[in-house]
Design a protein around this motif. Structure first.
Motif, mmCIF file in Angstrom:
data_model
loop_
_atom_site.group_PDB
_atom_site.id
_atom_site.type_symbol
_atom_site.label_atom_id
_atom_site.label_comp_id
_atom_site.label_asym_id
_atom_site.label_seq_id
_atom_site.Cartn_x
_atom_site.Cartn_y
_atom_site.Cartn_z
ATOM 1 N N THR A 52 0.563 -0.885 -0.302
ATOM 2 C CA THR A 52 -0.265 -0.538 0.288
ATOM 3 C C THR A 52 0.944 1.016 -0.291
ATOM 4 O O THR A 52 0.675 2.105 -1.062
ATOM 5 N N ARG A 53 2.318 1.849 0.880
ATOM 6 C CA ARG A 53 2.948 2.737 1.093
ATOM 7 C C ARG A 53 3.420 2.434 -0.571
ATOM 8 O O ARG A 53 3.817 3.310 -1.291
ATOM 9 N N ILE A 54 3.536 1.746 -1.607
ATOM 10 C CA ILE A 54 4.329 1.834 -2.513
ATOM 11 C C ILE A 54 3.245 2.265 -3.643
ATOM 12 O O ILE A 54 3.742 2.605 -4.383
ATOM 13 N N ALA A 55 2.601 1.424 -3.534
ATOM 14 C CA ALA A 55 1.465 1.990 -3.885
ATOM 15 C C ALA A 55 0.707 3.491 -3.967
ATOM 16 O O ALA A 55 0.709 4.305 -5.800
ATOM 17 N N ALA A 56 0.757 3.701 -3.137
ATOM 18 C CA ALA A 56 -0.095 5.582 -2.677
ATOM 19 C C ALA A 56 1.585 6.627 -3.119
ATOM 20 O O ALA A 56 1.327 8.097 -3.621
ATOM 21 N N ALA A 57 2.758 5.859 -2.617
ATOM 22 C CA ALA A 57 4.212 6.501 -3.490
ATOM 23 C C ALA A 57 3.819 6.695 -4.886
ATOM 24 O O ALA A 57 4.492 8.056 -5.599
ATOM 25 N N VAL A 58 4.320 5.411 -5.400
ATOM 26 C CA VAL A 58 4.001 6.328 -6.902
ATOM 27 C C VAL A 58 2.830 6.910 -7.448
ATOM 28 O O VAL A 58 3.051 8.079 -8.591
ATOM 29 N N ALA A 59 1.266 6.724 -6.827
ATOM 30 C CA ALA A 59 0.400 7.589 -7.163
ATOM 31 C C ALA A 59 0.946 9.272 -6.954
ATOM 32 O O ALA A 59 0.797 10.022 -7.556
ATOM 33 N N ARG A 60 1.105 9.371 -6.134
ATOM 34 C CA ARG A 60 1.694 10.821 -5.359
ATOM 35 C C ARG A 60 2.819 11.085 -6.681
ATOM 36 O O ARG A 60 2.719 12.479 -6.570
ATOM 37 N N LEU A 113 5.772 -0.887 -11.516
ATOM 38 C CA LEU A 113 6.440 -2.097 -12.549
ATOM 39 C C LEU A 113 8.064 -1.883 -12.210
ATOM 40 O O LEU A 113 7.661 -0.798 -12.600
ATOM 41 N N ALA A 114 8.414 -2.631 -12.048
ATOM 42 C CA ALA A 114 10.257 -2.493 -12.333
ATOM 43 C C ALA A 114 11.421 -3.730 -12.420
ATOM 44 O O ALA A 114 10.858 -5.177 -12.548
ATOM 45 N N SER A 115 12.178 -3.025 -13.539
ATOM 46 C CA SER A 115 12.501 -4.402 -14.474
ATOM 47 C C SER A 115 13.384 -5.313 -13.243
ATOM 48 O O SER A 115 13.900 -4.661 -12.301
ATOM 49 N N GLY A 116 13.853 -6.072 -13.712
ATOM 50 C CA GLY A 116 14.626 -7.087 -12.500
ATOM 51 C C GLY A 116 14.078 -7.519 -11.474
ATOM 52 O O GLY A 116 14.983 -7.986 -10.329
ATOM 53 N N ALA A 117 12.053 -7.051 -10.919
ATOM 54 C CA ALA A 117 12.503 -7.000 -10.005
ATOM 55 C C ALA A 117 11.835 -8.525 -8.955
ATOM 56 O O ALA A 117 11.854 -9.415 -10.025
ATOM 57 N N ASP A 118 12.455 -8.731 -7.597
ATOM 58 C CA ASP A 118 12.784 -10.121 -7.336
ATOM 59 C C ASP A 118 11.026 -10.006 -6.620
ATOM 60 O O ASP A 118 10.346 -9.029 -6.796
ATOM 61 N N GLY A 119 10.622 -11.111 -6.412
ATOM 62 C CA GLY A 119 9.087 -11.716 -5.576
ATOM 63 C C GLY A 119 8.695 -11.555 -4.756
ATOM 64 O O GLY A 119 7.802 -10.570 -5.003
ATOM 65 N N HIS A 120 8.850 -11.377 -3.811
ATOM 66 C CA HIS A 120 8.741 -10.027 -2.608
ATOM 67 C C HIS A 120 9.537 -10.306 -1.321
ATOM 68 O O HIS A 120 9.675 -11.166 -0.518
ATOM 69 N N ALA A 121 9.349 -8.707 -0.429
ATOM 70 C CA ALA A 121 9.954 -8.680 0.431
ATOM 71 C C ALA A 121 11.203 -8.233 0.519
ATOM 72 O O ALA A 121 12.302 -9.215 1.337
ATOM 73 N N GLY A 122 11.745 -8.334 -0.487
ATOM 74 C CA GLY A 122 13.218 -8.971 -1.127
ATOM 75 C C GLY A 122 13.599 -7.853 -1.493
ATOM 76 O O GLY A 122 13.999 -6.478 -0.977
ATOM 77 N N HIS A 123 15.034 -7.603 -2.557
ATOM 78 C CA HIS A 123 15.600 -6.034 -2.817
ATOM 79 C C HIS A 123 15.146 -4.932 -3.479
ATOM 80 O O HIS A 123 15.402 -4.249 -2.720
ATOM 81 N N THR A 124 13.519 -5.665 -4.832
ATOM 82 C CA THR A 124 12.553 -4.092 -4.495
ATOM 83 C C THR A 124 12.127 -3.641 -3.527
ATOM 84 O O THR A 124 12.637 -2.297 -3.680
ATOM 85 N N GLU A 125 11.680 -3.732 -3.020
ATOM 86 C CA GLU A 125 10.263 -3.809 -2.131
ATOM 87 C C GLU A 125 11.410 -3.133 -1.087
ATOM 88 O O GLU A 125 11.044 -1.957 -0.756
ATOM 89 N N THR A 126 12.127 -3.882 -0.546
ATOM 90 C CA THR A 126 13.147 -3.493 0.323
ATOM 91 C C THR A 126 13.456 -2.352 0.603
ATOM 92 O O THR A 126 13.959 -1.201 0.774
#
Length: 247
Positions: free
Chosen positions: A50-58, A151-164
Motif C-alpha cells: 500500500t505504501r509503494i502504490a501510494a508513493a507511485v500515485a503521489r 512495475l520495475a525491471s528485474g524485480a524479485d518476488g516478495h519482500a526482497g531487494h526491490t520492495e526493501t
C-alpha cells in the motif's frame, strides 16, 4: 443555495483533504492506490504494498500537476486486497478475489458519478484477477476506468531487494534492517506450483522471495522513479485493454 459551499476554490492534489465544494464544475480524474495488508518477511511492515502504490500515485500526480485537464487527485489508499497466499503468516488480512472485485466495482460506479476518469494504481500482484474483472465490467458500462501496476525491471518476488529498497527510500524508519535475511531466490515460475498448493509458506519459511540484504535507499529512489515513469507513460497513451489494464 449556500453560496459559500458553491464558491469554487483551488483543488489540492489529495482527494481526502479536499472538500466537496472544491470539486464543483471541474474536469477531474482520480488515482486510487491499491495495496494489501500482508506479511512482508520479518523486516518490512504489513502495509508495504500500500505504501509503494501510494508513493507511485503521489509521484505521478506531482508530475501531472499543471497539465491540461483533467485535474488528477490521489484518493485515500485501499489497503486490503487478495492476499490468500500469505494467510499462513500472522498479520495477513485477505478479503479474497470476489470481495475485492465487488469493492472495486462499487467504488468505480460511485466515483464516476463526478469524476471523468479513474486509475487504480496496483501495488500487489494478487489483486490482478479482481482488477481485470472489476475494471473490465466498469468499462463495459461505459466508464473511463483503467489500472496499472507498479512495475520495475528485474524485480524479485516478495519482500526482497526491490520492495526493501523502495521502503528504505520512502519509509526508512520502518525497515528493521537487522532482521533482513535472504529468502528463496528461485524464479517465480518455478515456485508457483508449490505456492498454489501451500502458499508462500510452502517455499519460504520467512515469507521472503528474493534478497533484501542487497537493498539500499539509493536503489529504492531509482526503482520508485522507474515505477512512476512507467505509469506516466501508460497514462499519456491511455489505451486500456478490454480488462482495463493500461498498455
Amino acid at each position: 443555495m449556500n453560496s459559500s459551499y458553491h464558491r469554487q476554490v483551488p483543488v489540492p492534489g489529495d482527494l481526502g483533504g479536499s472538500t466537496s465544494s472544491q470539486l464543483l464544475s471541474m474536469s477531474l480524474a482520480v488515482m486510487i492506490p491499491l495495496g494489501s495488508t500482508e506479511q512482508h518477511g520479518p523486516h518490512l511492515p504489513l502495509d508495504t504494498d500500500t505504501r509503494i502504490a501510494a508513493a507511485v500515485a503521489r509521484g505521478v500526480a506531482a508530475r501531472l500537476a499543471g497539465t491540461p485537464a483533467p485535474s488528477w487527485l490521489v484518493a485515500p489508499a485501499i489497503g486490503y486486497g487478495d492476499s490468500g497466499e500469505h494467510q499462513s503468516f500472522p498479520g495477513t488480512i485477505s478479503i479474497g478475489t470476489d470481495a475485492l472485485t465487488t469493492l472495486l466495482v462499487e467504488y468505480g460506479r460511485s466515483a464516476t458519478c463526478w469524476a471523468q476518469r479513474l486509475l487504480f494504481v496496483n501495488g500487489h500482484g494478487g489483486n490482478v484477477t479482481a482488477l481485470n474483472r472489476a475494471v473490465g465490467l466498469l468499462r463495459s458500462e461505459g466508464r473511463d476506468v483503467g489500472w496499472c501496476s507498479c512495475l520495475a525491471s528485474g524485480a524479485d518476488g516478495h519482500a526482497g531487494h526491490t520492495e526493501t529498497s523502495v521502503l528504505l527510500h520512502i519509509s526508512p524508519a520502518d525497515v528493521r534492517a537487522d532482521l533482513r535475511r535472504a529468502g528463496n531466490g528461485a524464479p517465480l515460475s518455478e515456485l508457483l506450483p508449490s505456492m498454489r498448493r501451500g502458499g508462500v509458506a510452502a517455499v519460504s519459511e520467512t515469507g521472503v522471495l528474493g534478497d533484501p540484504t542487497t537493498a539500499t535507499a539509493a536503489e529504492g529512489e531509482r526503482i520508485l522513479a522507474e515505477m512512476v515513469d512507467g505509469c506516466l507513460s501508460r497514462i499519456a497513451r491511455w489505451a486500456p485493454a478490454a480488462d482495463g489494464m493500461l498498455t
